[in-house]
Design an enzyme around this catalytic site. Structure first.
Site: not given
Ligand code: IVH
Length: 694
Positions: A115, A117, A119, A241, A330, A424, A427, A442, A447
């Site tokens: 999935e 992740k 931010d 999720y 990551k 400038c 020059c 300038c 120049c």
């Molecule tokens: S799973 C056991 N799934 O990432 C469940 N986390 O660095 C642990 N996050 O604190 C989290 N998308 O806030 C999970 N699809 C995703 C996520 C996700 C974003 C965040 C979440 C967690 C942080 C960990």
């Protein structure tokens, strides 16, 4: 209407409005117009005004609830809200697998769900008897902050589940689980989509207000403050999720099924998730998103690889707050903080002074960054960037690294506010500012910093295309006094070039200097036949790039005719506003430039303009249509595609809006592609464009 029938109408309205809200905010697929929606809502409000005692927390009018007191209450989570361990690349992910395989060899037969992740800010949502009753932040994983009132304003959060009962009963049967648990706690990530974030910042900037640093901080900040009305005004959404806790009912025991289950309940769920039979496939999929992360509408800092079997995952236990059953794969970071050591100023070819940051070297996505742009002097003032600040620096894709802004929390008091230079740096002449523009210039034609950039631009591919005339040779020619302006290129002798070539580092040359000089002379000669549009673009007039140059070349016979045009004449041409028009008149009004023109003419560098628009018009099939071009087209250059569209009566603009009729899509498109998709603009390729013209 009897009280009973009014009551049932009221209940029906709540269900309907919540359903349409879900269609709009979760599915992005509304089935009624905004006006119809508003009618339903006002009917509901009328009933509630008459019967305030009927109002329940799942009423859509309750999205903006009362403000909490002066601080957030604490909420104990029903189960720990865990974090994730990180994997930086495939090797790390394989090492994770090895570690857990040693603990439990059933892992060898496990499936994996991948999935995005996101931010954002982790949120925990509580439902009792299907009604949203409480929402909290993650806090320390055990206890979070009660941000219910703020979360209620987030339209993607269903106030009552399931939103669609029929849909849910089909899925729950398929997954062999019963009805909605009496008490259900889910977890998701709240965030602001990138486009909405940029729009928000644009609005704030226009209103003269302070802009935000990035979507994550904005989402977190808007949810963790005490005014729900402010939260409501921010474009926050979420993706769910995880099921943290369920009582009085059964829920699926696999992550893949959980996602389908949550979706059937009416929660927004990612459509990017996939399930795989092996870790290698999961890694490969995560890696594809590393390359495509700009296709995601939100900021993601990686992908999460999860063991699908949640019982097995739970049995694996955890290390600290990180469950063993999942890992964050990551992406390389794009934003980092570092120290701003100094602010330097570069002089561009049009004389624009551009400030840049000299940074404490820092790695961003595998590259050491020591310099970053600060855009312009207004930007430094607006963001209050000071020398010595900790700054947030972003480096993403092809974009040059830039300073997003200062981390004001890290200030020590020793940071120094910055004053732009008055002269400038190359020059020493006083700098000038033009009405309506942010840049400082300038304007000294002699120049040296400008001259190098000027010649470099003049010989570049999009301009006169003098092949082989690299920056090193240009610098040597200028140093030796052989080139004092761009026209001098056409009176260079073989000796002049030979000298410049021999002076520069010869060891790296593959060809003998004589050969290089001959080739260069031939390239200079060949450049004399470039069309007028190229020459206009090559002159480096402020505001005149390839597109405007092509427009000008379509309207003027030659540079003499163009040099006589007034600001008013120029503004008659579509796409040319007052600033560009003034830039052009200003350029031709300068004595030094007039001399350059005379020299070019004498050297025979004097192309004639294209036909007038009316003459070259082939048809009017595109009349009234507006096109935007993005990416690299297979056969045409931008200029050619533009000319083609215009020759059939169409208009070409630079940015996508609701008024855009078509987006012409090429390879490696920019953000215009995303925007066009979001606005539902029709998207075509070069081939289709040609077919449309017949
Ligand atoms: S799973 C056991 N799934 O990432 C469940 N986390 O660095 C642990 N996050 O604190 C989290 N998308 O806030 C999970 N699809 C995703 C996520 C996700 C974003 C965040 C979440 C967690 C942080 C960990």
């Amino acid at each position: 209407m009897t009280t009973d029938s009014l009551r049932s109408r009221y209940e029906e309205l709540k269900v309907q409005i919540n359903f349409h809200n879900y269609r709009y905010h979760v599915l992005d697929a509304p089935v009624i117009s905004d006006a119809e929606f508003d009618r339903l809502l006002s009917e509901l409000k009328r009933i509630e005004a008459e019967h305030p005692d009927w109002v329940t927390p799942d009423s859509p009018t309750q999205r903006a609830g009362a403000k909490p007191a002066d601080r957030f209450e604490k909420v104990r989570h029903p189960a720990p809200i865990l974090s994730l361990a990180n994997a930086f690349g495939a090797e790390d992910a394989r090492a994770w697998f090895e570690r857990i395989r040693k603990i439990d060899d059933r892992v060898e037969r496990a499936k994996f769900v991948v999935e995005p992740k996101i931010d954002g800010l982790s949120v925990v949502l509580h439902y009792r008897d299907g009604v949203f009753v409480q929402g909290a932040t993650r806090g320390d994983g055990e206890v979070g902050e009660d941000i219910t009132a703020n979360l209620r304003t987030v339209k993607a959060i269903p106030l009552k589940i399931p939103v669609e009962s029929k849909e849910f009963s089909v899925i729950s049967k398929q997954l062999s689980v019963g009805g909605v648990p009496k008490y259900l706690v889910v977890r998701g990530e709240a965030f602001i989509p990138i486009q909405e974030f940029e729009e928000l910042n644009r609005r704030l900037e226009e209103a003269g207000e302070k802009t935000y640093l990035n979507p994550r901080n904005t989402a977190a900040g808007s949810l963790r403050q005490l005014d729900p009305a402010l939260t409501a005004s921010r474009p926050i959404t979420l993706l769910v999720y995880q099921i943290v806790h369920a009582e009085g009912g059964t829920v699926p025991a696999s992550q893949w099924e959980i996602l389908q289950y949550l979706k059937a309940l009416g929660f927004p769920v990612t459509d990017v998730a996939r399930r795989f039979d092996t870790l290698e496939e999961a890694i490969a999929y995560a890696e594809t998103w590393d390359k495509r992360r700009d296709d995601l509408p939100y900021e993601a800092d990686g992908m999460v690889i999860k063991i699908d079997d949640l019982n097995l995952a739970a049995e694996l236990g955890f290390v600290g707050k990180d469950p063993r059953g999942a890992i964050a794969f990551k992406f390389p970071a794009r934003e980092v903080t570092t120290t701003l050591k100094e602010i330097g100023v570069a002089v561009g070819r049009t004389g624009v002074l551009t400030p840049y940051a000299v940074l404490e070297p820092v790695e961003i996505g595998g590259v050491i960054v020591e310099r970053a742009t600060l855009h312009n002097f207004d930007y430094i003032a607006e963001k209050d960037i000071r020398v010595g600040d900790r700054v947030l620096v972003k480096r993403a894709g092809e974009v040059i690294p830039y300073v997003i802004g200062p981390v004001t929390e890290a200030r020590t008091g020793r940071e120094k506010p910055y004053k732009p230079p008055q002269t400038c740096p190359a020059c020493g002449q006083p700098v000038e500012h033009f009405e309506g523009e942010v840049a400082w210039y300038c304007v000294n034609a002699a120049c040296p910093a400008q001259l190098i950039r000027n010649v470099e631009h003049f010989v570049s591919r999009g301009a006169m295309d003098i092949v082989g005339m690299g920056i090193k040779i240009v610098e040597k020619l200028i140093e030796a006094g052989k080139v004092k302006d761009v026209a001098d290129l056409y009176t260079l002798t073989r000796e002049d070039i030979l000298e410049a070539v021999t002076k520069k580092d010869r060891k790296t040359e593959k060809q003998p200097p004589g050969k290089i000089a001959d080739n260069l002379l031939a390239a200079i000669e060949a450049s004399k036949t470039r069309p007028l549009a190229r020459l206009i673009a090559a002159l480096g007039i402020r505001g005149v790039g390839e597109v405007v140059a092509a427009d000008l070349a379509g309207h003027f016979e030659d540079l003499d005719a163009l040099s006589k045009a007034s600001v008013e004449d120029l503004q008659q041409i579509e796409g040319i506003g007052p600033n560009i028009a003034e830039g052009i008149v200003d350029w031709f009004g300068r004595e030094a430039n007039r001399k350059v023109l005379a020299k070019l003419k004498k050297a025979g560098v004097w192309p004639r303009g294209g036909k007038s628009k009316a003459e070259s018009q082939k048809s009017d099939v595109f009349t009234g249509l507006t096109f935007v071009i993005t990416g690299t087209l297979p056969a045409w250059s931008r200029e050619e595609a533009k000319a083609f569209i215009e020759s059939h009566g169409g208009k070409v603009t630079d940015s996508v809006s609701k008024k855009t009729s078509y987006l012409v899509l090429g390879e490696n498109p920019g953000s215009k592609f995303e925007k066009a998709k979001a606005l539902g603009v029709k998207i075509i390729g070069e081939e289709e464009l040609r077919k449309m013209a017949g």
